[in-house]
Design a protein around this motif. Structure first.
Motif, PDB file in Angstrom:
ATOM      1  N   UNK A  47       6.061 -21.939   0.157  1.00 48.23           N
ATOM      2  CA  UNK A  47       6.109 -20.752   1.013  1.00 48.23           C
ATOM      3  C   UNK A  47       7.112 -19.742   0.461  1.00 48.23           C
ATOM      4  N   UNK A  48       8.257 -20.221  -0.010  1.00 46.70           N
ATOM      5  CA  UNK A  48       9.259 -19.324  -0.605  1.00 46.70           C
ATOM      6  C   UNK A  48       8.690 -18.659  -1.853  1.00 46.70           C
ATOM      7  N   UNK A  49       7.985 -19.422  -2.686  1.00 46.11           N
ATOM      8  CA  UNK A  49       7.358 -18.839  -3.875  1.00 46.11           C
ATOM      9  C   UNK A  49       6.324 -17.790  -3.473  1.00 46.11           C
ATOM     10  N   UNK A  50       5.558 -18.078  -2.439  1.00 44.43           N
ATOM     11  CA  UNK A  50       4.586 -17.104  -1.940  1.00 44.43           C
ATOM     12  C   UNK A  50       5.251 -15.830  -1.458  1.00 44.43           C
ATOM     13  N   UNK A  51       6.398 -15.968  -0.803  1.00 41.16           N
ATOM     14  CA  UNK A  51       7.150 -14.790  -0.350  1.00 41.16           C
ATOM     15  C   UNK A  51       7.663 -13.986  -1.539  1.00 41.16           C
ATOM     16  N   UNK A  52       8.069 -14.677  -2.599  1.00 35.17           N
ATOM     17  CA  UNK A  52       8.516 -13.975  -3.805  1.00 35.17           C
ATOM     18  C   UNK A  52       7.369 -13.208  -4.465  1.00 35.17           C
ATOM     19  N   UNK A  53       6.178 -13.722  -4.356  1.00 30.54           N
ATOM     20  CA  UNK A  53       5.008 -13.051  -4.925  1.00 30.54           C
ATOM     21  C   UNK A  53       4.510 -11.923  -4.024  1.00 30.54           C
ATOM     22  N   UNK A  54       4.870 -11.931  -2.756  1.00 34.58           N
ATOM     23  CA  UNK A  54       4.309 -10.982  -1.790  1.00 34.58           C
ATOM     24  C   UNK A  54       4.750  -9.543  -2.050  1.00 34.58           C
ATOM     25  N   UNK A  55       6.017  -9.327  -2.333  1.00 33.47           N
ATOM     26  CA  UNK A  55       6.504  -7.958  -2.517  1.00 33.47           C
ATOM     27  C   UNK A  55       5.891  -7.275  -3.742  1.00 33.47           C
ATOM     28  N   UNK A  56       5.914  -7.897  -4.919  1.00 35.62           N
ATOM     29  CA  UNK A  56       5.245  -7.253  -6.058  1.00 35.62           C
ATOM     30  C   UNK A  56       3.744  -7.080  -5.834  1.00 35.62           C
ATOM     31  N   UNK A  57       3.139  -8.008  -5.104  1.00 38.38           N
ATOM     32  CA  UNK A  57       1.704  -7.901  -4.821  1.00 38.38           C
ATOM     33  C   UNK A  57       1.415  -6.697  -3.934  1.00 38.38           C
ATOM     34  N   UNK A  58       2.234  -6.494  -2.923  1.00 38.86           N
ATOM     35  CA  UNK A  58       2.052  -5.334  -2.041  1.00 38.86           C
ATOM     36  C   UNK A  58       2.235  -4.040  -2.816  1.00 38.86           C
ATOM     37  N   UNK A  59       3.208  -4.003  -3.702  1.00 38.58           N
ATOM     38  CA  UNK A  59       3.419  -2.813  -4.529  1.00 38.58           C
ATOM     39  C   UNK A  59       2.209  -2.568  -5.427  1.00 38.58           C
ATOM     40  N   UNK A  60       1.692  -3.619  -6.045  1.00 34.37           N
ATOM     41  CA  UNK A  60       0.525  -3.484  -6.915  1.00 34.37           C
ATOM     42  C   UNK A  60      -0.679  -2.965  -6.143  1.00 34.37           C
ATOM     43  N   UNK A  61      -0.900  -3.464  -4.948  1.00 35.72           N
ATOM     44  CA  UNK A  61      -2.036  -3.009  -4.141  1.00 35.72           C
ATOM     45  C   UNK A  61      -1.867  -1.547  -3.736  1.00 35.72           C
ATOM     46  N   UNK A  62      -0.630  -1.130  -3.486  1.00 37.80           N
ATOM     47  CA  UNK A  62      -0.369   0.274  -3.171  1.00 37.80           C
ATOM     48  C   UNK A  62      -0.675   1.159  -4.375  1.00 37.80           C
ATOM     49  N   UNK A  63      -0.248   0.733  -5.547  1.00 30.99           N
ATOM     50  CA  UNK A  63      -0.501   1.503  -6.766  1.00 30.99           C
ATOM     51  C   UNK A  63      -2.001   1.584  -7.052  1.00 30.99           C
ATOM     52  N   UNK A  64      -2.698   0.487  -6.880  1.00 32.17           N
ATOM     53  CA  UNK A  64      -4.146   0.456  -7.123  1.00 32.17           C
ATOM     54  C   UNK A  64      -4.864   1.402  -6.163  1.00 32.17           C
ATOM     55  N   UNK A  65      -4.460   1.401  -4.902  1.00 31.12           N
ATOM     56  CA  UNK A  65      -5.089   2.281  -3.914  1.00 31.12           C
ATOM     57  C   UNK A  65      -4.824   3.739  -4.252  1.00 31.12           C
ATOM     58  N   UNK A  66      -3.609   4.055  -4.644  1.00 27.19           N
ATOM     59  CA  UNK A  66      -3.270   5.429  -5.005  1.00 27.19           C
ATOM     60  C   UNK A  66      -4.053   5.881  -6.251  1.00 27.19           C
ATOM     61  N   UNK A  67      -4.185   4.997  -7.231  1.00 26.32           N
ATOM     62  CA  UNK A  67      -4.944   5.337  -8.438  1.00 26.32           C
ATOM     63  C   UNK A  67      -6.412   5.581  -8.111  1.00 26.32           C
ATOM     64  N   UNK A  68      -6.989   4.747  -7.274  1.00 26.19           N
ATOM     65  CA  UNK A  68      -8.396   4.921  -6.905  1.00 26.19           C
ATOM     66  C   UNK A  68      -8.594   6.227  -6.154  1.00 26.19           C
ATOM     67  N   UNK A  69      -7.703   6.548  -5.243  1.00 21.24           N
ATOM     68  CA  UNK A  69      -7.801   7.804  -4.496  1.00 21.24           C
ATOM     69  C   UNK A  69      -7.684   9.000  -5.434  1.00 21.24           C
ATOM     70  N   UNK A  70      -6.705   8.973  -6.338  1.00 20.52           N
ATOM     71  CA  UNK A  70      -6.525  10.071  -7.285  1.00 20.52           C
ATOM     72  C   UNK A  70      -7.738  10.246  -8.190  1.00 20.52           C
ATOM     73  N   UNK A  71      -8.292   9.136  -8.641  1.00 16.79           N
ATOM     74  CA  UNK A  71      -9.429   9.210  -9.548  1.00 16.79           C
ATOM     75  C   UNK A  71     -10.695   9.720  -8.848  1.00 16.79           C
ATOM     76  N   UNK A  72     -10.928   9.258  -7.634  1.00 17.30           N
ATOM     77  CA  UNK A  72     -12.173   9.620  -6.950  1.00 17.30           C
ATOM     78  C   UNK A  72     -12.147  11.010  -6.328  1.00 17.30           C
ATOM     79  N   UNK A  73     -10.985  11.544  -6.032  1.00 17.95           N
ATOM     80  CA  UNK A  73     -10.924  12.882  -5.429  1.00 17.95           C
ATOM     81  C   UNK A  73     -10.580  13.970  -6.439  1.00 17.95           C
ATOM     82  N   UNK A  74     -10.428  13.603  -7.690  1.00 17.98           N
ATOM     83  CA  UNK A  74     -10.120  14.581  -8.728  1.00 17.98           C
ATOM     84  C   UNK A  74     -11.353  15.454  -8.985  1.00 17.98           C
ATOM     85  N   UNK A  75     -11.210  16.779  -8.948  1.00 19.03           N
ATOM     86  CA  UNK A  75     -12.367  17.652  -9.164  1.00 19.03           C
ATOM     87  C   UNK A  75     -13.008  17.487 -10.548  1.00 19.03           C
TER      88      UNK A  75
END
Length: 78
Positions: A47-75
């Motif tokens: 569980x502690x190892x999972x918690x250590x993986x959770x923060x970088x994972x959340x950051x990665x998912x945020x970056x992926x979402x932002x990249x997808x939004x930027x790419x799909x809404x770019x004129x």
């Protein structure tokens, strides 16, 4: 230039973000499983190892979402 924000572009962005997020979660989960199995972690340690993986994972998912939004809404991509 303004971003194109229509229902079509936003659903495409959501679909791309979801696809990339699923791929990222699969990769992160595989690494977690490999580390936990190699170190023979059980219970609280896993569980502690999972918690250590959770923060970088959340950051990665945020970056992926932002990249997808930027790419799909770019004129330039329309």
């Amino acid at each position: 230039m303004q971003r194109i924000k229509t229902f079509k572009t936003l659903t495409r962005a959501a679909a791309a973000a979801f696809f990339l997020a699923v791929q990222a979660v699969i990769c992160i989960g595989t690494v977690y499983w490999a580390v936990a199995a190699t170190l023979r972690m059980e219970g609280t340690a896993a569980i502690v190892l999972g918690a250590l993986f959770a923060l970088p994972s959340a950051y990665l998912l945020t970056v992926v979402t932002r990249m997808a939004y930027d790419a799909e809404t770019d004129p330039a991509n329309q």
